[in-house]
Design a protein around this motif. Structure first.
Motif, short mmCIF file in Angstrom:
data_model
loop_
_atom_site.label_atom_id
_atom_site.label_comp_id
_atom_site.label_asym_id
_atom_site.label_seq_id
_atom_site.Cartn_x
_atom_site.Cartn_y
_atom_site.Cartn_z
N VAL A 1 2.73 -9.89 2.71
CA VAL A 1 2.61 -8.71 2.34
C VAL A 1 1.06 -8.30 2.38
O VAL A 1 0.21 -8.80 1.61
CB VAL A 1 3.13 -8.52 1.09
N SER A 2 0.54 -7.20 3.12
CA SER A 2 -0.70 -6.73 3.01
C SER A 2 -0.71 -5.40 3.21
O SER A 2 -0.11 -4.79 4.44
CB SER A 2 -1.27 -7.55 4.31
N VAL A 3 -0.96 -4.70 2.19
CA VAL A 3 -1.21 -3.22 2.17
C VAL A 3 -2.62 -2.72 2.23
O VAL A 3 -3.48 -3.35 1.36
CB VAL A 3 -0.58 -2.78 1.02
N THR A 4 -3.27 -2.20 3.24
CA THR A 4 -4.86 -1.58 3.14
C THR A 4 -4.91 -0.28 3.57
O THR A 4 -3.88 0.40 4.01
CB THR A 4 -5.42 -2.34 4.33
N LEU B 1 4.16 -3.88 -7.71
CA LEU B 1 4.76 -3.40 -8.93
C LEU B 1 5.45 -2.13 -8.97
O LEU B 1 6.38 -1.87 -9.74
CB LEU B 1 3.25 -3.44 -9.77
N PHE B 2 5.14 -1.40 -7.87
CA PHE B 2 5.94 -0.28 -7.65
C PHE B 2 7.35 -0.41 -7.44
O PHE B 2 8.34 0.20 -7.98
CB PHE B 2 5.26 0.77 -6.89
N CYS B 3 7.35 -1.28 -6.38
CA CYS B 3 8.79 -1.52 -6.01
C CYS B 3 9.72 -2.27 -7.04
O CYS B 3 10.83 -1.99 -7.33
CB CYS B 3 8.86 -2.59 -4.71
N LEU C 1 9.62 3.69 0.55
CA LEU C 1 8.09 3.21 1.15
C LEU C 1 8.02 3.84 2.39
O LEU C 1 6.70 4.01 2.96
CB LEU C 1 8.15 1.72 1.16
N VAL C 2 9.23 4.12 3.17
CA VAL C 2 8.71 4.65 4.65
C VAL C 2 8.23 6.02 4.20
O VAL C 2 7.36 6.59 5.08
CB VAL C 2 10.19 4.91 5.27
N ALA C 3 8.72 6.93 3.37
CA ALA C 3 8.14 8.30 3.30
C ALA C 3 7.04 8.25 2.95
O ALA C 3 5.90 9.03 3.15
CB ALA C 3 9.08 8.88 2.09
#
Length: 281
Positions: free
Chosen positions: A205-208, A242-244, A262-264
């Motif tokens: 998982v990588s969110v940038t 943490l949000f999920c 998450l898509v939205a």
């Protein structure tokens, strides 16, 4: 006190039927919300029917297997065999309830998934594919035939061995699970499972963010991702995780709705320039 006068035993035919249901149906009715729950439940149906002749007892017993379940299908067969043994012990009057069985499988599915995914998907399959590709040089079909036969044999007999090994060791596992060390063992399994989940999270998982502020001279004076990395590398990944967790654990939002949220968020983030999918038109 245990009801030793009402000992129930599962015959080999019932166990074999249960194993085959898992082998062929572990991923049936698979969804992101339930994963392998229904395949697991189906594999326990022959066990439940054999141990509990009355329909109302079957309904009560099968309820323990309606909880979420997901693990590596190959190594996961040891969990099915172990729970079959625990179910046999519960039907014989031992101090085991559905919650104990559910805690055991919930604690085991994480570590076994981590071990199985690295051992099977990350090691065994690439080795078999490497051998098969070498045998297929020049367009020979031998490589493909070898892979199909080798994989089917390893998958079937490997899962079968683990299933019956789990069943045979089930009594030993039960004695630990319901004894004075049971809570410590389940806690340790849960800790290991959390470590595995954390490792998977950090790896896959990588969110940038692509947000950059540009000055009047056209030069970037603030790269938000670089600033976040200097403070806490992977901060956005932790925030999203943490949000999920908050949505699913605290607000009881289903996995499907969580993914839609998450898509939205991703869609809005791309529109405002916070995320950059790297697409070109």
């Amino acid at each position: 006190m245990e009801k030793t006068q009402n000992i129930k035993r599962l015959d080999h035919k019932t166990l074999r039927h249960s194993f085959h249901l898992w082998f062929w149906g572990a991923l049936t009715c698979f969804s992101q919300e339930h994963m392998q729950t229904f395949g697991y439940m189906a594999s326990m149906l022959p066990i439940i029917k054999k141990l509990y002749p009355k329909h109302e007892d079957q309904v009560k017993a099968i309820h323990a297997y309606t909880a979420f379940f997901n693990t590596n299908p190959m190594l996961g067969s040891v969990i099915i065999g172990t729970t079959a043994s625990m179910e046999e012990a519960r039907a014989s009057g031992k101090d085991i309830d559905g919650e104990t069985i559910n805690d055991m499988r919930a604690g085991l599915m994480g570590p076994i998934a981590g071990i199985g995914d690295s051992l099977i998907d990350g090691t065994l399959i690439p080795i078999l594919l490497g051998i098969s590709l070498g045998m297929s040089s020049g367009g020979s079909p031998i490589g493909a035939i070898f892979y199909i036969i080798a994989w089917v044999l390893i998958a079937y007999f490997g899962q079968r061995f683990l299933y019956f090994r789990g069943y045979k060791l089930g009594d030993t596992a039960v004695s630990f699970l319901v004894g004075k060390h049971g809570a410590a063992i389940r806690h340790a399994i849960g800790v290991v499972g959390s470590m595995v989940v954390g490792g998977v999270l950090a790896t896959w998982v990588s969110v940038t963010t692509s947000l950059k502020l540009v000055g009047t001279n056209g030069k970037v004076f603030l790269n938000l991702q670089s600033k976040l990395d200097s403070i806490y590398p992977g901060l956005l990944t932790v925030v999203v995780t943490l949000f999920c967790w908050w949505l699913m654990s605290k607000k009881h939002v289903s996995a499907i709705w969580t993914m839609l949220i998450l898509v939205a968020v991703s869609f809005v983030g791309v529109l405002v320039g916070f995320f950059n999918p790297g697409l070109s038109y």
